[in-house]
Design a protein around this motif. Structure first.
Motif, mmCIF file in Angstrom:
data_model
loop_
_atom_site.group_PDB
_atom_site.id
_atom_site.type_symbol
_atom_site.label_atom_id
_atom_site.label_comp_id
_atom_site.label_asym_id
_atom_site.label_seq_id
_atom_site.Cartn_x
_atom_site.Cartn_y
_atom_site.Cartn_z
ATOM 1 N N LEU A 1 0.802 -1.242 0.000
ATOM 2 C CA LEU A 1 0.000 0.000 0.000
ATOM 3 C C LEU A 1 0.827 1.281 0.000
ATOM 4 O O LEU A 1 0.298 2.358 -0.255
ATOM 5 C CB LEU A 1 -0.956 0.020 1.202
ATOM 6 C CG LEU A 1 -2.030 -1.069 1.268
ATOM 7 C CD1 LEU A 1 -2.965 -0.807 2.433
ATOM 8 C CD2 LEU A 1 -2.835 -1.154 -0.031
ATOM 9 N N PHE A 2 2.128 1.154 0.311
ATOM 10 C CA PHE A 2 2.940 2.375 0.400
ATOM 11 C C PHE A 2 4.162 2.339 -0.507
ATOM 12 O O PHE A 2 4.497 3.335 -1.118
ATOM 13 C CB PHE A 2 3.374 2.611 1.864
ATOM 14 C CG PHE A 2 2.223 2.871 2.792
ATOM 15 C CD1 PHE A 2 1.829 4.165 3.097
ATOM 16 C CD2 PHE A 2 1.496 1.817 3.347
ATOM 17 C CE1 PHE A 2 0.759 4.416 3.941
ATOM 18 C CE2 PHE A 2 0.413 2.056 4.190
ATOM 19 C CZ PHE A 2 0.040 3.356 4.478
ATOM 20 N N THR B 1 -3.397 7.517 3.020
ATOM 21 C CA THR B 1 -2.936 8.920 3.086
ATOM 22 C C THR B 1 -2.891 9.376 4.542
ATOM 23 O O THR B 1 -2.008 10.151 4.939
ATOM 24 C CB THR B 1 -3.897 9.845 2.296
ATOM 25 O OG1 THR B 1 -4.005 9.347 0.969
ATOM 26 C CG2 THR B 1 -3.395 11.274 2.253
ATOM 27 N N GLY B 2 -3.841 8.861 5.334
ATOM 28 C CA GLY B 2 -3.891 9.216 6.754
ATOM 29 C C GLY B 2 -2.576 8.903 7.462
ATOM 30 O O GLY B 2 -2.109 9.686 8.291
ATOM 31 N N VAL B 3 -1.994 7.763 7.126
ATOM 32 C CA VAL B 3 -0.722 7.391 7.758
ATOM 33 C C VAL B 3 0.347 8.434 7.409
ATOM 34 O O VAL B 3 1.139 8.851 8.264
ATOM 35 C CB VAL B 3 -0.281 5.973 7.303
ATOM 36 C CG1 VAL B 3 1.109 5.634 7.841
ATOM 37 C CG2 VAL B 3 -1.301 4.927 7.754
ATOM 38 N N ILE B 4 0.338 8.882 6.169
ATOM 39 C CA ILE B 4 1.334 9.882 5.752
ATOM 40 C C ILE B 4 1.095 11.209 6.481
ATOM 41 O O ILE B 4 2.038 11.878 6.909
ATOM 42 C CB ILE B 4 1.298 10.086 4.209
ATOM 43 C CG1 ILE B 4 1.399 8.732 3.480
ATOM 44 C CG2 ILE B 4 2.403 11.029 3.746
ATOM 45 C CD1 ILE B 4 2.606 7.894 3.847
ATOM 46 N N ASN C 1 -16.288 8.071 6.055
ATOM 47 C CA ASN C 1 -15.260 9.020 6.470
ATOM 48 C C ASN C 1 -14.167 9.119 5.404
ATOM 49 O O ASN C 1 -12.998 8.784 5.643
ATOM 50 C CB ASN C 1 -14.690 8.624 7.833
ATOM 51 C CG ASN C 1 -13.879 9.741 8.454
ATOM 52 O OD1 ASN C 1 -13.715 10.812 7.848
ATOM 53 N ND2 ASN C 1 -13.353 9.520 9.639
ATOM 54 N N ILE C 2 -14.580 9.555 4.240
ATOM 55 C CA ILE C 2 -13.645 9.845 3.139
ATOM 56 C C ILE C 2 -13.999 11.252 2.659
ATOM 57 O O ILE C 2 -15.177 11.641 2.701
ATOM 58 C CB ILE C 2 -13.744 8.801 1.992
ATOM 59 C CG1 ILE C 2 -15.172 8.669 1.472
ATOM 60 C CG2 ILE C 2 -13.217 7.444 2.458
ATOM 61 C CD1 ILE C 2 -15.293 7.773 0.238
ATOM 62 N N PRO C 3 -12.988 12.029 2.241
ATOM 63 C CA PRO C 3 -13.226 13.461 2.023
ATOM 64 C C PRO C 3 -14.444 13.788 1.157
ATOM 65 O O PRO C 3 -15.242 14.659 1.490
ATOM 66 C CB PRO C 3 -11.930 13.929 1.354
ATOM 67 C CG PRO C 3 -10.903 12.962 1.808
ATOM 68 C CD PRO C 3 -11.589 11.635 2.009
ATOM 69 N N LYS C 4 -14.598 13.083 0.079
ATOM 70 C CA LYS C 4 -15.706 13.369 -0.843
ATOM 71 C C LYS C 4 -17.064 13.291 -0.129
ATOM 72 O O LYS C 4 -17.926 14.147 -0.294
ATOM 73 C CB LYS C 4 -15.638 12.340 -1.995
ATOM 74 C CG LYS C 4 -16.879 12.193 -2.810
ATOM 75 C CD LYS C 4 -16.915 13.171 -3.940
ATOM 76 C CE LYS C 4 -18.198 13.004 -4.732
ATOM 77 N NZ LYS C 4 -18.568 14.225 -5.409
ATOM 78 N N ILE C 5 -17.224 12.253 0.673
ATOM 79 C CA ILE C 5 -18.527 12.040 1.318
ATOM 80 C C ILE C 5 -18.676 12.897 2.573
ATOM 81 O O ILE C 5 -19.769 13.370 2.877
ATOM 82 C CB ILE C 5 -18.759 10.531 1.577
ATOM 83 C CG1 ILE C 5 -18.757 9.795 0.227
ATOM 84 C CG2 ILE C 5 -20.071 10.292 2.301
ATOM 85 C CD1 ILE C 5 -19.102 8.324 0.292
ATOM 86 N N PRO D 1 0.103 5.586 -1.673
ATOM 87 C CA PRO D 1 -0.911 5.553 -0.612
ATOM 88 C C PRO D 1 -2.049 6.546 -0.849
ATOM 89 O O PRO D 1 -2.193 7.539 -0.141
ATOM 90 C CB PRO D 1 -0.101 5.914 0.639
ATOM 91 C CG PRO D 1 1.058 6.699 0.141
ATOM 92 C CD PRO D 1 1.366 6.219 -1.244
ATOM 93 N N LEU D 2 -2.854 6.271 -1.829
ATOM 94 C CA LEU D 2 -3.886 7.233 -2.240
ATOM 95 C C LEU D 2 -5.209 7.095 -1.482
ATOM 96 O O LEU D 2 -5.995 8.027 -1.459
ATOM 97 C CB LEU D 2 -4.169 7.077 -3.740
ATOM 98 C CG LEU D 2 -3.020 7.447 -4.688
ATOM 99 C CD1 LEU D 2 -3.414 7.184 -6.132
ATOM 100 C CD2 LEU D 2 -2.627 8.900 -4.502
#
Ligand code: RAT
Ligand code: ZN
Length: 419
Positions: free
Chosen positions: A87-88, A99-102, A334-338, A93-94
């Motif tokens: 995943l990374f 992305t949260g981990v980053i 809990n994803i930005p779009k939604i 990591p999209l």
């Protein structure tokens, strides 16, 4: 706020003022799976716990080509390595969880040079957990964390019963998934705990379940009593669940004046081989929530739903019932779009009378990304909404904005649960 020193808000300073207010507002995170350090191995933090988050496991298992059992038989470190790799390292990591981990590594000043997991691990080593947790709370502005506490979970009960100084930053919520969704299995556990119950819910059993509830409410003083419910939740129906709701949960919550939190829309164990990562969601019918709000008007309901399709209807329902407080963009939402979409719907139908977000964190460090990402969205929506008001000549002061943000991030919850 002392109005003498307050900035007059206009188009130019709006964004800065909102930013400042959000940063200084103390958040109440009203639903998490976090535990204080006294809860020993249940208190999770650091890179290996982060990589073993079930959101990431579900994503990684799309790539990792080994049998599920083999994956679970690996050590946590070996699983992290696989997850990191797919995943990374090999792919970017999209996803929101990746992305949260980053975001976390960035905010905590951890170098991600060369995508080297061992180097990241080295930087986490030697960090004092007490200090680390305090630092995270400081960085995120989270003042209080509501835990999820299920006394029917044996290990958790053992820890709950251990005498220790409670950490005042943590609040309890009593979680009844096992009791109410899995009555047949709970009968055994309750009997072992000294509550004499039968599978058939007779009057003596009802009395004992009520005693169990009262005992644990007295012990924990939870801020609410919670249960997650399948998408097919139907109330009233002919199941044990309805009996337990009617005879135990609703009357006891009314008696002690505690809200019931209903988290509706799960489709559990769609792929049991993925364990905790194997749950999905379904579309629910809101008639049951309407029925509960109407027929149990002396009860209070905190409600969140898992399906995107249910959000508009749920928000409309909140306009009709004062005893309904909607909260959070839960789990797959809990994803930005939604988050952006749901939060706009709520502002446009309810003003500020809702609870926009909870983190649902399982690992402490996640507070950083879950709150940073959501607050950014909430901030941008607020900027747009206030701009419209300013353009129409509405006199907007800094304390107006402060009041709104305070309602959203803490006060609506405090008032609803009587904290
Ligand atoms: O979001 C999650 O972590 C899920 O696994 C669930 O725990 C959900 O939030 C729940 O509380 O049931
Ligand atoms: Zn949860």
């Amino acid at each position: 706020m002392n109005r003498k020193y307050e900035e007059k808000v206009n188009d130019e300073n709006l964004s800065r003022v909102i930013d400042k207010i959000i940063k200084s507002t103390k958040i109440i995170d009203m639903h998490t799976h976090l535990f204080p350090i006294q809860f020993e191995e249940l208190c999770l933090a650091g890179i290996d716990d982060l990589l073993n988050y079930h959101y990431l496991i579900a994503e990684a298992m799309r790539w990792i080509d080994i049998p599920y059992d083999e994956f679970w038989s690996l050590t946590q470190e070996n699983r992290s390595e696989l997850i990191w790799n797919y995943l990374f390292a090999e792919n970017s990591p999209l996803s929101e969880a990746a992305t949260g981990v980053i975001t976390i590594l960035n905010e905590m000043g951890i170098s991600i040079k060369n995508k080297d997991l061992n180097n990241i691990r080295k930087q986490f080593r030697g960090i004092d957990k007490h200090e680390y947790i305090s630092r995270i709370l400081d960085v995120t502005g989270v003042e209080k964390i509501v835990m999820t506490n299920d006394p029917l979970d044996e290990r958790e009960r053992e820890l709950l019963l251990k005498e220790c100084d409670p950490d005042p930053r943590f609040l309890y919520s009593l979680r009844l998934d096992k009791l109410i969704n899995n009555w047949a299995d709970s009968v055994n556990s309750l009997n072992k705990m000294g509550y004499k119950v039968n599978v058939e819910i007779d009057p003596a059993t009802i009395k004992e379940v009520c005693r169990f509830l009262i005992d644990w409410i007295s012990k924990l003083n939870p801020v609410y009593i919670a249960i997650s419910l399948p998408y097919a939740f139907d109330f009233p129906d002919e199941t044990f669940r309805t009996t337990l709701f009617k005879e135990c949960l609703l009357p006891i919550c009314q008696e002690v004046n505690k809200p019931v939190a209903l988290m509706v829309g799960t489709k559990r164990s769609v792929n049991p081989k993925l364990r905790l990562a194997g749950d999905a969601l379904g579309n629910a019918k809101l008639d049951s929530i309407e029925y509960l709000c109407t027929n149990y008007s002396d009860n209070k309901f905190l409600v969140t739903m898992l399906s995107r399709e249910n959000q508009h209807e749920l928000t409309v329902l909140a306009r009709k019932f004062r005893n309904l407080m909607i909260f959070g963009c839960w789990w797959f939402l809990n994803i930005p779009k939604i988050v952006d979409e749901i939060t706009r719907i709520r502002f446009e139908l309810l003003g500020t009378s809702f609870i926009p977000q909870h983190s649902d964190c399982r690992v402490f460090d996640q507070l950083i990304y879950k709150w940073k990402h959501s607050l950014e969205i909430i901030k941008n929506i607020l900027i747009e909404k206030y701009e419209v008001l300013i353009a129409k000549g509405w006199p907007l002061s800094e304390s107006d904005i402060k009041n709104d943000i305070n309602q959203l991030l803490r006060q609506n919850f405090i008032d609803f649960v009587n904290l």
